[in-house]
Every structure is written in structure tokens, then in C-alpha cells.
Scaffold this active site. Structure first.
Site, PDB file in Angstrom:
ATOM      1  N   LYS A  44       0.804  -1.066   0.049  1.00 18.81           N
ATOM      2  CA  LYS A  44      -0.028   0.035   0.057  1.00 18.81           C
ATOM      3  C   LYS A  44       0.859   1.118  -0.023  1.00 18.81           C
ATOM      4  CE  LYS A  44      -2.658  -0.455   3.620  1.00 18.81           C
ATOM      5  NZ  LYS A  44      -3.928  -0.407   4.531  1.00 18.81           N
ATOM      6  N   LYS A  46       2.719   2.030   2.409  1.00 17.72           N
ATOM      7  CA  LYS A  46       2.742   2.877   3.669  1.00 17.72           C
ATOM      8  C   LYS A  46       3.593   2.201   4.328  1.00 17.72           C
ATOM      9  CE  LYS A  46      -1.925   4.608   4.752  1.00 17.72           C
ATOM     10  NZ  LYS A  46      -3.016   4.255   5.736  1.00 17.72           N
TER      11      LYS A  46
END
Ligand code: C2G
Length: 128
Positions: A44, A46
Site C-alpha cells: 500500500k 505505507k
């Protein structure tokens, strides 16, 4: 028993996250949170401050949360809904439309995001 599921990273847990969890729980009787693993977060793009174990430990202390399972990939939602006998899939409205394909299996509800707070803004503010 009406079962709800939601997905996310829930890093640096803040009141916007809690409001999402509170409103999700209000829709039924049991809330499962599929928590992004550290490896999935990489997919993601992230990087969470807290490890999966610590983010799981924190979420399990939230009174609205009944169960925390790992989110390891994008494709697991369809199987999760059957596996955990889910009635309603809930996400914040930054995801509006993205999971409508699940409507053949369960109700799909997008709740409005809480303005004025985000993990990104916390990190930015603390840097200054
Ligand atoms: N959220 C919110 N208000 C905020 C911040 C977050 O309502 N101010 C909601 C998001 O919309 C999401 C949930 O809290 O429904 C978790 O947020 P994130 O951890 O940022 O989740 P995300 O990285 O979007 O992961 O497969 C789905 C993904 O795992 C979703």
C-alpha cells in the site's frame, strides 16, 4: 448476530479511527477489523510507525472492536466475508465505490471520514 468488517492500517490510532470503529460497530453486533500487516503496508506504499503486533494490541483494547485478523493482500475480502459470515462491509468514504463488487455478498457502507485528523498530519506536525 449482525457481523461487520472493516480494513485498514490504523497506525498511530487517533480519534478519526475511533469514530469510524464506533460507527461501524453501531451498525451491528460484532466488529472484525482486518488489520494490514507490515508486509501488506509495503504494497500500500505505507510504512506504519507501530508494528502489526502493537497496532493489533492497541485495537484489541478498543471497546468497539471484537476481533482483529490480519490483512495480507487486496484479494482476501471476498473470502473473508464468507469465512467470517459478514453482513456489512464498512470503509471510510475515501474508498467510495472501490469495494462495490462486494455488494453481491454483503451490504457495503462507506462512512464519511473525520476531517482535521490523519496519521499523515500527525507525523507532519510532529516533524515541524
Ligand atoms: N479514517 C477516517 N477518518 C480519518 C482517518 C481514517 O474515517 N480521519 C478511516 C479510513 O477511511 C479507513 C480507516 O479509518 O476506513 C482506517 O484508515 P487507514 O488506516 O488509513 O486505512 P487504509 O490505509 O485506507 O486501509 O483494504 C483496505 C485498506 O487496508 C484500507
Amino acid at each position: 448476530m449482525k457481523k461487520i468488517i472493516t480494513y485498514g492500517t490504523f497506525d498511530l490510532l487517533h480519534w478519526g479511527h475511533v469514530r469510524l470503529l464506533e460507527r461501524a460497530k453501531e451498525l451491528g453486533d460484532h466488529l472484525t477489523v482486518a488489520l494490514s500487516t507490515d508486509e501488506f503496508n509495503l504494497l500500500k506504499h505505507k510504512e506504519a510507525y507501530h508494528s502489526f503486533e502493537h497496532r493489533k494490541y492497541i485495537l484489541e483494547a478498543i471497546k468497539y472492536v471484537d476481533e482483529v485478523i490480519p490483512e495480507t493482500d487486496w484479494e482476501q475480502k471476498t473470502t473473508d466475508i464468507d469465512l467470517y459470515d459478514i453482513d456489512i462491509f464498512v470503509m471510510g468514504d475515501d474508498w467510495t465505490g472501490k469495494f462495490d463488487f462486494l455488494k453481491s455478498q454483503c451490504e457495503v457502507i462507506y462512512l464519511n471520514r473525520t476531517d482535521g485528523i490523519s496519521t499523515t498530519s500527525i507525523k507532519k506536525d510532529l516533524k515541524e
